[in-house]
Motif scaffolding. Structure first.
Motif, mmCIF file in Angstrom:
data_model
loop_
_atom_site.group_PDB
_atom_site.id
_atom_site.type_symbol
_atom_site.label_atom_id
_atom_site.label_comp_id
_atom_site.label_asym_id
_atom_site.label_seq_id
_atom_site.Cartn_x
_atom_site.Cartn_y
_atom_site.Cartn_z
ATOM 1 N N LEU A 135 0.821 -1.207 0.000
ATOM 2 C CA LEU A 135 0.000 0.000 0.000
ATOM 3 C C LEU A 135 0.856 1.258 0.000
ATOM 4 O O LEU A 135 0.458 2.297 -0.542
ATOM 5 N N GLN A 136 2.039 1.198 0.625
ATOM 6 C CA GLN A 136 2.904 2.364 0.741
ATOM 7 C C GLN A 136 4.007 2.402 -0.304
ATOM 8 O O GLN A 136 4.713 3.407 -0.421
ATOM 9 N N SER A 137 4.164 1.327 -1.047
ATOM 10 C CA SER A 137 5.261 1.243 -2.005
ATOM 11 C C SER A 137 5.103 2.259 -3.131
ATOM 12 O O SER A 137 4.035 2.377 -3.731
ATOM 13 N N ARG A 138 6.185 2.972 -3.441
ATOM 14 C CA ARG A 138 6.162 3.940 -4.536
ATOM 15 C C ARG A 138 6.202 3.259 -5.895
ATOM 16 O O ARG A 138 5.991 3.903 -6.913
ATOM 17 N N LYS A 139 6.485 1.964 -5.906
ATOM 18 C CA LYS A 139 6.550 1.225 -7.158
ATOM 19 C C LYS A 139 5.236 0.510 -7.475
ATOM 20 O O LYS A 139 5.102 -0.103 -8.529
ATOM 21 N N SER A 140 4.294 0.571 -6.569
ATOM 22 C CA SER A 140 3.037 -0.147 -6.764
ATOM 23 C C SER A 140 2.026 0.724 -7.486
ATOM 24 O O SER A 140 2.198 1.937 -7.632
ATOM 25 N N GLU A 141 0.934 0.098 -7.923
ATOM 26 C CA GLU A 141 -0.153 0.818 -8.571
ATOM 27 C C GLU A 141 -0.785 1.834 -7.625
ATOM 28 O O GLU A 141 -1.310 2.865 -8.056
ATOM 29 N N PHE A 142 -0.684 1.575 -6.304
ATOM 30 C CA PHE A 142 -1.315 2.448 -5.307
ATOM 31 C C PHE A 142 -0.618 3.803 -5.203
ATOM 32 O O PHE A 142 -1.193 4.756 -4.683
ATOM 33 N N SER A 143 0.626 3.892 -5.671
ATOM 34 C CA SER A 143 1.378 5.142 -5.545
ATOM 35 C C SER A 143 0.711 6.296 -6.288
ATOM 36 O O SER A 143 0.912 7.458 -5.951
ATOM 37 N N LYS A 144 -0.106 5.988 -7.302
ATOM 38 C CA LYS A 144 -0.807 7.032 -8.049
ATOM 39 C C LYS A 144 -1.765 7.817 -7.160
ATOM 40 O O LYS A 144 -2.164 8.931 -7.496
ATOM 41 N N CYS A 145 -2.140 7.210 -6.037
ATOM 42 C CA CYS A 145 -3.154 7.813 -5.164
ATOM 43 C C CYS A 145 -2.556 8.381 -3.882
ATOM 44 O O CYS A 145 -3.264 8.978 -3.082
ATOM 45 N N HIS A 146 -1.256 8.204 -3.663
ATOM 46 C CA HIS A 146 -0.652 8.586 -2.379
ATOM 47 C C HIS A 146 -0.824 10.065 -2.059
ATOM 48 O O HIS A 146 -0.982 10.436 -0.894
ATOM 49 N N THR A 147 -0.768 10.915 -3.060
ATOM 50 C CA THR A 147 -0.875 12.349 -2.796
ATOM 51 C C THR A 147 -2.300 12.780 -2.483
ATOM 52 O O THR A 147 -2.517 13.885 -1.999
ATOM 53 N N VAL A 148 -3.254 11.896 -2.750
ATOM 54 C CA VAL A 148 -4.666 12.240 -2.538
ATOM 55 C C VAL A 148 -5.232 11.553 -1.301
ATOM 56 O O VAL A 148 -5.956 12.155 -0.515
ATOM 57 N N VAL A 149 -4.892 10.269 -1.132
ATOM 58 C CA VAL A 149 -5.354 9.514 0.034
ATOM 59 C C VAL A 149 -4.132 8.935 0.739
ATOM 60 O O VAL A 149 -3.395 8.134 0.158
ATOM 61 N N ASN A 150 -3.922 9.343 1.971
ATOM 62 C CA ASN A 150 -2.769 8.891 2.749
ATOM 63 C C ASN A 150 -2.870 7.387 3.001
ATOM 64 O O ASN A 150 -3.822 6.928 3.630
#
Length: 697
Positions: free
Chosen positions: A469-484
């Motif tokens: 969930l926290q990995s910058r290499k994962s698909e989830f990184s696209k959302c990190h700046t919007v949802v912590n």
């Protein structure tokens, strides 16, 4: 407007660290003079209380320490035009050698993206659905509503004057921050309201004065003069024309409300659903294995209650699962819709989906999700795979009207743990226990231990998967700046270590994070490639998996319904469904429309069975096929037929059409051509009827 005499000020800002309450407690409750602010289209309030207008769109110095050769701090801001209205697009805060940049979706510190809440370098950053807040150890406090209003706060100030009058335009232009990569023109003196120009705005003075001097605002008027805000209101309404929108009227009311609170007054609850309603997304709450189920009710109108049943789902007592969700209509226990974790649904008896009752429409958006939509502003999204989860969405009309485990929906966080008796509890367990629907159910105690501490193997498993969930290499990184992702990471670890079926529970949290991203407009495709992928492999043979399903259930039964279909205004969901052009029959197989059985309002019309529709008898028959034309010589696979043997389509579509010679009048009636009504502006008019359209008929 007469040019206001404004003096340039050099500010020495001496603060107390926010957490050091002694200085703040010593400070008077009326701390309005420690606050400067900007709001609306172009309004500014100085620390002294002067209010002026400056329409600049460049980056400007809002406040800074100008006394020393080395700056302790500075606060810069820049506006941009969004949807026709100026809004604050960027705030740059420099505290010694730390540079913090705030934008609507991003927070950076010395160029690196940070997630909130954040503490470091003597700075605390917090973000909720309404405000972004910054507290600096030297005492600086900044609050931004994410749109037009910015409020820096200090405890006192010193002034230095130039000794001559300058206009607001000249004063504002002097605060411009020159950026090497951006060119921005200064507003000209001609943009300032002259006396002759302002006179035409005087017609708005009466309505603004009546509003801000009304009895409802009396508490504010006693501690803060409304006159400058009346003048700001007049300018807002004048610039917007005869039909001002919410932005023009409400931004100044919101600022007066904020300043009233700072001054020690008590502003009224001036927002209503029809006047300056909060522009916030519908209240959305989630229930997973790591929460108490969200029990919610309309505590004012008593239109509904939402109940949930949590039971132990494994060998460990603390491993609980949501087993059923109950929607009570009008809080009537005899009128309950029950959805179980296995997907079965009951309304006094077991029902099949899609299902429509008086004011509720239920359908499967995918094999993973059931959605209940109502005509009174409530939507339930029930996720069935991998475990049952509940998402509740409410319309803004329920602001401050709800109670239960989901809170009171008043946009204030500190009083959410309020019991039925009106007391705010100190712990989640005591709060949840107060909302038990069954008094015989034993109270639960607060859990203090970490389930991951009980097994190194479980902790390693949880860390490996949840860290994605926290990995910058994962698909989830696209959302990190919007949802912590931090809070979801912690919940994922807890759930994985606590659950007997670890993968189900951690994947439930992953899907919750994906849904939160969807709510912010971020679509995450392909996230199941490396985690939680086995759920995509269980689709029935004729169905396919999709990440973005946003349509009503595609079933043969839904084709034969005369009742209104669902709204597709819900967040996209994932799961299995029939491919485009196919419909699910009563065996769960996806078939073309021509292969669908005949249904009428949910009833399966079996071969040879007669029904009455609009005073005509119809039945399904199999006597005609592609190899055997019917009496009229038309080839059809299956259709509804009347007593004349009429067959209306070479490929039968479920549902019935008007007999030969008659036309559908748009209201499910079959009429002759000369009896067809006219449709105008959404209304039907009978033949010969006259209607007025301005001067014409």
């Amino acid at each position: 407007m007469a040019k206001t005499a404004l003096w340039t000020r050099a500010l020495v800002l001496i603060f107390a660290w926010v957490s050091q309450g002694e200085a703040l407690r010593a400070h008077s409750r009326n701390h309005v003079n420690s606050i400067c602010s900007t709001w609306g289209k172009d309004h500014f309030k100085t620390f002294d209380g002067d209010i002026y207008q400056f329409p600049g769109m460049c980056e400007y110095n809002l406040a800074s320490d100008c006394h020393e050769a080395y700056l302790d701090f500075s606060v810069h801001m820049k506006r941009a035009e969004v949807n026709g209205h100026p809004t604050v697009s960027r705030i740059v805060v420099t505290i010694k050698d730390v540079v913090i940049v705030l934008t609507e979706k991003l927070v950076t510190l010395n160029g690196d993206t940070v997630t909130t809440p954040y503490y470091g370098s003597g700075v605390l950053l917090e973000r909720n659905t309404i405000y972004t807040k910054l507290y600096a150890k030297l005492g600086l406090s900044i609050m931004w509503n994410g749109e037009d209003a910015v409020t820096p706060q200090i405890l006192w100030e010193l002034f230095q004057r130039l000794g001559r009058e300058i206009s607001p335009i000249e004063f504002g232009n002097r605060q411009k921050v020159h950026l090497p990569t951006e060119y921005c023109e200064d507003p000209s003196e001609e943009e300032e309201f002259e006396d002759s120009g302002y006179s035409k705005c005087s017609t708005f003075h009466k309505s603004c004065a009546e509003l801000l001097r009304s009895e409802a605002w009396r508490s504010c008027a006693l501690v803060l003069s409304p006159e400058p805000y009346i003048q700001a209101c007049v300018r807002d309404m004048c610039s917007c024309g005869d039909v001002p929108d919410d932005f023009c009227i409400c931004s100044t009311l919101a600022e007066y409300s904020r300043q009233c609170s700072h001054a020690g007054g008590t502003p009224p609850n001036w927002r209503t659903p029809n006047f300056c309603a909060m522009q916030t997304p519908a209240c959305c709450v989630r229930s997973t294995a790591w929460m108490a189920v969200c029990a919610l009710k309309d505590c004012v109108g008593s239109k509904f209650s939402v109940l949930g049943q949590l039971v132990p789902c494994g060998s460990q007592e603390l491993d609980t699962c949501l087993k059923s969700v109950v929607l009570l209509l009008n809080n009537d226990k005899t009128n309950a819709l029950v959805i179980k974790a296995d997907g079965k649904m009951h309304h006094n008896a077991e029902i099949s989906l899609p299902y429509t009752t008086a004011n509720v429409h239920a359908f499967r958006a995918s094999s993973f999700h059931i959605i209940l939509q109502t005509d009174f502003g409530l939507e339930l999204q029930i996720q069935l795979v991998p475990i049952m989860q509940l998402y509740i969405t409410l319309d803004r009309t329920y602001l401050r009207k709800t109670c239960g485990l989901c809170g009171n929906f008043n946009m204030v966080l500190h009083d959410d743990l309020k019991t039925l008796q009106g007391l705010v509890e100190g712990t989640a367990a005591s709060f949840a226990n107060s909302w038990k629907a069954q008094a015989s159910c034993p109270n639960r105690m607060e859990r203090l231990d970490d389930p991951c501490s009980l097994s190194v193997e479980n902790e390693n498993y949880a860390e490996y998967w949840c860290s994605m969930l926290q990995s910058r290499k994962s698909e989830f990184s696209k959302c990190h700046t919007v949802v912590n992702p931090e809070v979801y990471y912690r919940r994922c670890k807890y759930s994985s270590c606590n659950c007997e079926k670890s993968e189900d529970c951690l994947c439930a949290v992953f899907s919750s994070y994906v849904r939160a991203c969807q709510a912010k407009g971020i679509e995450l495709q392909g996230w199941r490639t490396n985690v939680c992928g086995r759920y995509t492999e269980t689709c029935p043979a004729s169905q396919m998996f999709s990440y973005q399903l946003q349509q009503c259930q595609k079933t043969c039964q839904s084709l034969g319904s005369e009742r209104p279909s669902c709204s597709t205004d819900f967040l996209p969901v994932d799961g299995c469904s029939c491919p485009e052009g196919l419909y699910q029959d009563d065996r769960g197989v996806c078939v073309p429309m021509a292969k669908c059985p005949c249904y009428h309002n949910g009833d399966h019309i079996k071969p040879g069975k007669s029904i009455t529709i609009k005073n005509e008898h119809w039945w399904e028959f199999f006597s005609c096929s592609s190899a055997q034309p019917n009496a009229q010589g038309i080839e059809c696979a299956r259709t509804c037929s009347n007593q004349n043997g009429d067959c209306f389509s070479s490929e039968c579509e479920s549902g019935c059409q008007c007999p030969s010679g008659l036309l559908d009048d748009g209201r499910e009636n079959c009429v002759k051509e000369h009896d067809c009504p006219c449709l105008h502006d959404g209304h039907f008019y009978a033949p010969g009827r006259q209607i007025a359209d301005q001067c014409n008929t």
